[in-house]
Design a protein around this motif. Structure first.
Motif: not given
Length: 238
Positions: A143-170
């Motif tokens: 379970f990874d807390l990837i950002a604090k703040g609203s989805l509209i304000a912060v947005g989704i950092d796809v590169k960060t998500i890809m790094r997390i997926i790769s790191r845990h081999n999800a």
């Protein structure tokens, strides 16, 4: 570094080691715990300064150990060696926690939505965006807390998500965020973010199982169009 400074740091490290041997980690502050860890990648420098810089940036030791190597090594005083070491420890502790308990299996809408609600409830005073990583059997890997703040304000950092997926081999993932407004239903931006992430992950072999919104007692599954009410522990179609 002068001989006097080397001596000061050496004496401080010896006191810290004695403190641990006498009392284990009882009485250690977060700064001291982090400082102690950094002794083993920074043999002579001022790890207290680096520990404070890390905590100022990431807020807690847990957040530091959950952070990406790339983000860690951008902090002043943290080189690649320390960044890899801290990231490795975070992954190790996460794996040991999962090994010590039965991994939650989220293979039904009820199990998925109740798990999402239980985990986001810990952050009910602030808006967060999180990622649940699953193996091929729909068991929780991380379970990874990837950002604090609203989805509209912060947005989704796809590169960060890809790094997390790769790191845990999800094998697959669930995107998760909360609304403090009391309205559990998705905005247009929420739906667009879901579609965009799904389209990005699909060609890479990772499935976005769902995007779940939590608000108060309720959870809403965007991809299943279901509402879960924690007060009744029931799932119903919207």
């Amino acid at each position: 570094m002068t001989k006097d400074k080397v001596s000061i740091h050496k004496d401080h490290r010896e006191r810290m080691r004695k403190k641990f041997l006498d009392n284990n980690i009882d009485g250690f502050s977060e700064v001291e715990l982090l400082e102690f860890l950094l002794f083993y990648t920074n043999t002579r420098g001022d790890t207290n300064y680096t520990a404070h810089k890390l905590l100022n940036e990431f807020s807690s030791l847990n957040d530091i150990l959950s952070a990406d190597v790339f983000d860690l090594k951008n902090i002043d005083g943290v080189g690649e060696k320390s960044a890899i070491y801290l990231s490795f420890l975070g992954s190790l502790f996460s794996k040991l926690r999962l090994l010590s308990i039965k991994r939650p299996c989220l293979d039904t809408p009820f199990s998925l939505l109740s798990y999402c609600h239980s985990n986001v409830k810990l952050y009910e005073s602030s808006e967060i965006i999180a990622l649940i990583l699953l193996d091929a059997g729909m068991n929780v890997i991380h379970f990874d807390l990837i950002a604090k703040g609203s989805l509209i304000a912060v947005g989704i950092d796809v590169k960060t998500i890809m790094r997390i997926i790769s790191r845990h081999n999800a094998y697959s993932v669930v995107l998760l965020h909360n609304h403090l407004s009391g309205n559990v239903f998705p905005s247009r931006a929420d739906i667009e973010a879901t579609n965009r992430l799904s389209e990005t992950l699909s060609p890479l072999g990772t499935e976005l199982i769902d995007h779940v919104i939590v608000s108060g007692n309720l959870c809403y599954s965007i991809m299943r169009n279901l509402i879960y009410d924690s007060s009744t522990e029931k799932c119903t179609p919207r």
